[in-house]
Write a protein that holds these residues in place. Structure first.
Motif, PDB file in Angstrom:
ATOM      1  N   LEU A  56       0.830  -1.206   0.000  1.00 47.89           N
ATOM      2  CA  LEU A  56       0.000   0.000   0.000  1.00 47.89           C
ATOM      3  C   LEU A  56       0.867   1.261   0.000  1.00 47.89           C
ATOM      4  O   LEU A  56       0.585   2.234  -0.695  1.00 47.89           O
ATOM      5  CB  LEU A  56      -0.944   0.004   1.204  1.00 47.89           C
ATOM      6  N   LEU A  57       1.957   1.211   0.790  1.00 47.39           N
ATOM      7  CA  LEU A  57       2.870   2.371   0.833  1.00 47.39           C
ATOM      8  C   LEU A  57       3.481   2.620  -0.541  1.00 47.39           C
ATOM      9  O   LEU A  57       3.592   3.763  -0.983  1.00 47.39           O
ATOM     10  CB  LEU A  57       3.984   2.125   1.855  1.00 47.39           C
ATOM     11  N   LYS A  58       3.857   1.530  -1.200  1.00 44.64           N
ATOM     12  CA  LYS A  58       4.449   1.632  -2.541  1.00 44.64           C
ATOM     13  C   LYS A  58       3.436   2.271  -3.497  1.00 44.64           C
ATOM     14  O   LYS A  58       3.773   3.168  -4.275  1.00 44.64           O
ATOM     15  CB  LYS A  58       4.804   0.219  -3.034  1.00 44.64           C
ATOM     16  N   ALA A  59       2.205   1.794  -3.421  1.00 41.92           N
ATOM     17  CA  ALA A  59       1.156   2.334  -4.300  1.00 41.92           C
ATOM     18  C   ALA A  59       0.932   3.824  -4.027  1.00 41.92           C
ATOM     19  O   ALA A  59       0.705   4.611  -4.945  1.00 41.92           O
ATOM     20  CB  ALA A  59      -0.136   1.550  -4.109  1.00 41.92           C
ATOM     21  N   MET A  60       1.021   4.218  -2.734  1.00 44.27           N
ATOM     22  CA  MET A  60       0.821   5.633  -2.393  1.00 44.27           C
ATOM     23  C   MET A  60       1.986   6.505  -2.847  1.00 44.27           C
ATOM     24  O   MET A  60       1.845   7.714  -2.983  1.00 44.27           O
ATOM     25  CB  MET A  60       0.607   5.789  -0.884  1.00 44.27           C
ATOM     26  N   ALA A  92      -6.619   4.888   3.911  1.00 44.62           N
ATOM     27  CA  ALA A  92      -7.583   4.286   4.832  1.00 44.62           C
ATOM     28  C   ALA A  92      -7.289   2.803   5.031  1.00 44.62           C
ATOM     29  O   ALA A  92      -7.273   2.299   6.161  1.00 44.62           O
ATOM     30  CB  ALA A  92      -9.000   4.470   4.294  1.00 44.62           C
ATOM     31  N   LYS A  93      -7.013   2.122   3.928  1.00 48.10           N
ATOM     32  CA  LYS A  93      -6.722   0.683   4.009  1.00 48.10           C
ATOM     33  C   LYS A  93      -5.474   0.437   4.840  1.00 48.10           C
ATOM     34  O   LYS A  93      -5.393  -0.515   5.613  1.00 48.10           O
ATOM     35  CB  LYS A  93      -6.521   0.102   2.600  1.00 48.10           C
ATOM     36  N   PHE A  94      -4.468   1.280   4.669  1.00 46.74           N
ATOM     37  CA  PHE A  94      -3.216   1.161   5.417  1.00 46.74           C
ATOM     38  C   PHE A  94      -3.478   1.234   6.927  1.00 46.74           C
ATOM     39  O   PHE A  94      -3.039   0.366   7.689  1.00 46.74           O
ATOM     40  CB  PHE A  94      -2.265   2.290   4.971  1.00 46.74           C
ATOM     41  N   HIS A  95      -4.238   2.243   7.349  1.00 49.12           N
ATOM     42  CA  HIS A  95      -4.514   2.414   8.783  1.00 49.12           C
ATOM     43  C   HIS A  95      -5.335   1.247   9.348  1.00 49.12           C
ATOM     44  O   HIS A  95      -5.052   0.754  10.429  1.00 49.12           O
ATOM     45  CB  HIS A  95      -5.243   3.736   9.025  1.00 49.12           C
ATOM     46  N   VAL A  96      -6.349   0.839   8.606  1.00 49.18           N
ATOM     47  CA  VAL A  96      -7.211  -0.237   9.092  1.00 49.18           C
ATOM     48  C   VAL A  96      -6.430  -1.547   9.200  1.00 49.18           C
ATOM     49  O   VAL A  96      -6.531  -2.259  10.208  1.00 49.18           O
ATOM     50  CB  VAL A  96      -8.446  -0.408   8.178  1.00 49.18           C
ATOM     51  N   LEU A  97      -5.612  -1.837   8.192  1.00 54.95           N
ATOM     52  CA  LEU A  97      -4.833  -3.078   8.215  1.00 54.95           C
ATOM     53  C   LEU A  97      -3.844  -3.105   9.381  1.00 54.95           C
ATOM     54  O   LEU A  97      -3.716  -4.107  10.086  1.00 54.95           O
ATOM     55  CB  LEU A  97      -4.059  -3.235   6.913  1.00 54.95           C
ATOM     56  N   LEU A  98      -3.151  -1.994   9.585  1.00 59.06           N
ATOM     57  CA  LEU A  98      -2.202  -1.946  10.709  1.00 59.06           C
ATOM     58  C   LEU A  98      -2.931  -2.176  12.028  1.00 59.06           C
ATOM     59  O   LEU A  98      -2.468  -2.922  12.888  1.00 59.06           O
ATOM     60  CB  LEU A  98      -1.492  -0.591  10.755  1.00 59.06           C
ATOM     61  N   ALA A 125       3.386   6.228  -5.722  1.00 57.58           N
ATOM     62  CA  ALA A 125       3.352   6.360  -7.189  1.00 57.58           C
ATOM     63  C   ALA A 125       3.115   7.814  -7.596  1.00 57.58           C
ATOM     64  O   ALA A 125       2.190   8.455  -7.095  1.00 57.58           O
ATOM     65  CB  ALA A 125       2.254   5.472  -7.758  1.00 57.58           C
ATOM     66  N   PRO A 126       3.973   8.342  -8.483  1.00 58.70           N
ATOM     67  CA  PRO A 126       3.780   9.732  -8.904  1.00 58.70           C
ATOM     68  C   PRO A 126       2.504   9.867  -9.737  1.00 58.70           C
ATOM     69  O   PRO A 126       2.122   8.939 -10.449  1.00 58.70           O
ATOM     70  CB  PRO A 126       5.026  10.021  -9.758  1.00 58.70           C
ATOM     71  N   GLY A 127       1.829  10.971  -9.569  1.00 57.08           N
ATOM     72  CA  GLY A 127       0.625  11.230 -10.357  1.00 57.08           C
ATOM     73  C   GLY A 127      -0.632  10.539  -9.837  1.00 57.08           C
ATOM     74  O   GLY A 127      -1.686  10.587 -10.467  1.00 57.08           O
ATOM     75  N   LEU A 128      -0.526   9.900  -8.676  1.00 62.16           N
ATOM     76  CA  LEU A 128      -1.700   9.241  -8.073  1.00 62.16           C
ATOM     77  C   LEU A 128      -2.740  10.305  -7.710  1.00 62.16           C
ATOM     78  O   LEU A 128      -2.388  11.327  -7.117  1.00 62.16           O
ATOM     79  CB  LEU A 128      -1.252   8.500  -6.808  1.00 62.16           C
ATOM     80  N   ASP A 129      -4.006  10.071  -8.032  1.00 59.96           N
ATOM     81  CA  ASP A 129      -4.980  11.123  -7.679  1.00 59.96           C
ATOM     82  C   ASP A 129      -5.397  11.031  -6.213  1.00 59.96           C
ATOM     83  O   ASP A 129      -5.158  10.049  -5.528  1.00 59.96           O
ATOM     84  CB  ASP A 129      -6.152  11.193  -8.665  1.00 59.96           C
ATOM     85  N   ARG A 130      -6.014  12.122  -5.758  1.00 63.00           N
ATOM     86  CA  ARG A 130      -6.294  12.286  -4.334  1.00 63.00           C
ATOM     87  C   ARG A 130      -7.234  11.227  -3.765  1.00 63.00           C
ATOM     88  O   ARG A 130      -7.006  10.713  -2.673  1.00 63.00           O
ATOM     89  CB  ARG A 130      -6.918  13.654  -4.137  1.00 63.00           C
ATOM     90  N   ASP A 131      -8.291  10.933  -4.508  1.00 63.00           N
ATOM     91  CA  ASP A 131      -9.247   9.937  -4.018  1.00 63.00           C
ATOM     92  C   ASP A 131      -8.579   8.581  -3.866  1.00 63.00           C
ATOM     93  O   ASP A 131      -8.802   7.866  -2.886  1.00 63.00           O
ATOM     94  CB  ASP A 131     -10.439   9.822  -4.970  1.00 63.00           C
ATOM     95  N   ALA A 132      -7.742   8.244  -4.846  1.00 67.72           N
ATOM     96  CA  ALA A 132      -7.045   6.959  -4.788  1.00 67.72           C
ATOM     97  C   ALA A 132      -6.100   6.938  -3.584  1.00 67.72           C
ATOM     98  O   ALA A 132      -5.982   5.936  -2.880  1.00 67.72           O
ATOM     99  CB  ALA A 132      -6.283   6.712  -6.082  1.00 67.72           C
ATOM    100  N   PHE A 133      -5.436   8.067  -3.343  1.00 68.19           N
ATOM    101  CA  PHE A 133      -4.536   8.164  -2.192  1.00 68.19           C
ATOM    102  C   PHE A 133      -5.305   7.943  -0.882  1.00 68.19           C
ATOM    103  O   PHE A 133      -4.907   7.139  -0.042  1.00 68.19           O
ATOM    104  CB  PHE A 133      -3.839   9.529  -2.167  1.00 68.19           C
ATOM    105  N   HIS A 134      -6.424   8.666  -0.713  1.00 71.64           N
ATOM    106  CA  HIS A 134      -7.226   8.542   0.516  1.00 71.64           C
ATOM    107  C   HIS A 134      -7.688   7.103   0.734  1.00 71.64           C
ATOM    108  O   HIS A 134      -7.737   6.615   1.853  1.00 71.64           O
ATOM    109  CB  HIS A 134      -8.446   9.462   0.457  1.00 71.64           C
ATOM    110  N   ASP A 135      -8.032   6.457  -0.352  1.00 71.45           N
ATOM    111  CA  ASP A 135      -8.518   5.096  -0.287  1.00 71.45           C
ATOM    112  C   ASP A 135      -7.423   4.145   0.215  1.00 71.45           C
ATOM    113  O   ASP A 135      -7.646   3.327   1.117  1.00 71.45           O
ATOM    114  CB  ASP A 135      -8.954   4.703  -1.708  1.00 71.45           C
TER     115      ASP A 135
END
Lengths: 244, 244
Positions: free
Chosen positions: B141-145, B160-166, B147-157
């Motif tokens: 998830l960190l790697k995906a976040m 959220a998954k990162f926090h919940v999983l941890l 990624a250059p050019g990632l849009d904001r909604d995708a980042f927030h998504d």
């Protein structure tokens, strides 16, 4: 926690436009506590949906503790905006506990976390007048719980009020609502597990003593000790009700 | 928290018998995840209520994240039992936050409490295989976040998954659901408060660095440090979004 990826694929329901517009009106201050929602027919026209869908939305708002609806058709009928988050949250928690997706042990652990946090964060000096009033009321509740011959339901009711009021000293409405909802969500499990008047007499006598100790620690401003006693109190009670 | 004593005087609604019976069936194990509820007509006959009241109940169960309903009338239509407590809890929290009865600051404080508790309670050794899998996923998830050019909604998504999983490493489904619901309940406030692409680029760059630090502390089994970094991360983010 079970989560289904397919849910986002489900098309939005007609009633959701009403929920969204109520939320927007609340945020913008166009709708306030005590206000009446427009009638079914106006809401249906306003959003271009059926009256049945409007009713769906009102029912859901009611279940969430967000409006109070009254039956009848007088000028005072219809949905009035209230805010009772604990009612809405506990209704949801209850069902998920029943489905075994939220274990009772996790609810108890969460209750301990929130209540001990509240005890440690209680700041009697922030608003001394309010704190004094709260402690006066909790002392009255303890007195009422000490009354001989008090029935079990009445005891549980006073008990719940005692915990919620003490937690309110921490000044966080979210923690307070979550705490109350956790307790409500498993109250039936607890009630059912204590069989017979004799064991209830023994248990309630211990609970009384524990409550007095917690109250004294909070009143003395000793948050650490209050938190320790609360943890002991909650964990002891659940271990008793599990064993039976 | 506003509570109204008069509520108990409101007569029970017809749909409540369905909620109670679903709850009882779940508790008794007669109804399980993935099961289909009986059809509208059978439920109406079973409880002696109108089909409209049955529909009310199904809508409420749907809003609580307790069933998934599909439209249409094929053999697979109808309500299927699922369990998505965070969806149900956050829907309720959102509305009470909108009504200002639950302040955003209290939501943030609650999030800090639950997430720091989860970080300190994470026990990687309890199920090493599962822990390794979770940490592998959070690293992805960190790697995906990043990624250059990632849009904001995708980042927030992903965020959220990162926090919940941890948080899931602490093994408490209730805390996990409450935490997720808190985050969901104020996500719009946060999104709206960050204006402009430039400030988002700055903020997201800090968030990325903080996430990596938190991940490292958790992976190293240093719960105390992970909790400290999480508190800093959450409080910093909300102070940024408040200021704008």
């Amino acid at each position: 926690m079970t989560s289904t990826a397919s849910e986002s694929a489900v098309p939005p329901r007609a009633y959701e436009v009403v929920l969204k517009s109520v939320e927007a009106d609340l945020r913008a201050g166009r709708l306030k506590m005590g206000d009446q929602l427009p009638g079914e027919r106006s809401l249906a026209e306003m959003h271009g949906i059926s009256r049945a869908s409007v009713r769906d939305a009102i029912r859901i708002l009611d279940a969430m503790g967000m409006v109070r609806t009254s039956t009848g058709s007088g000028p005072n009928s219809g949905a009035v905006v209230i805010s009772n988050p604990a009612v809405g949250l506990s209704a949801t928690l209850r069902l998920h506990v029943a489905s075994r997706q939220l274990p009772v042990a996790d609810i108890v652990e969460s209750r301990v976390l929130l209540e001990t946090w509240a005890a440690e964060s209680a700041d009697l000096g922030a608003d001394p007048e309010r704190s004094a009033k709260v402690l006066e009321r909790t002392a009255e509740l303890l007195k009422a719980m000490d009354a001989p011959g008090l029935d079990r339901d009445a005891f549980h009711d006073l008990d719940a009020k005692f915990h919620v009021l003490l937690s309110s000293l921490a000044g966080n409405a979210v923690i307070e609502s979550m705490m109350e909802s956790l307790r409500l969500s498993i109250s039936d499990y607890v009630s059912e597990s204590i069989e017979g008047e004799e064991s209830w007499q023994e248990i309630s006598s211990v609970l009384r003593t524990q409550h007095h100790g917690i109250h004294e620690a909070v009143a003395a401003g000793d948050g650490k000790e209050a938190a320790r006693l609360l943890r002991e109190h909650i964990e002891w009670f659940y271990s008793e009700t599990q064993a039976k």
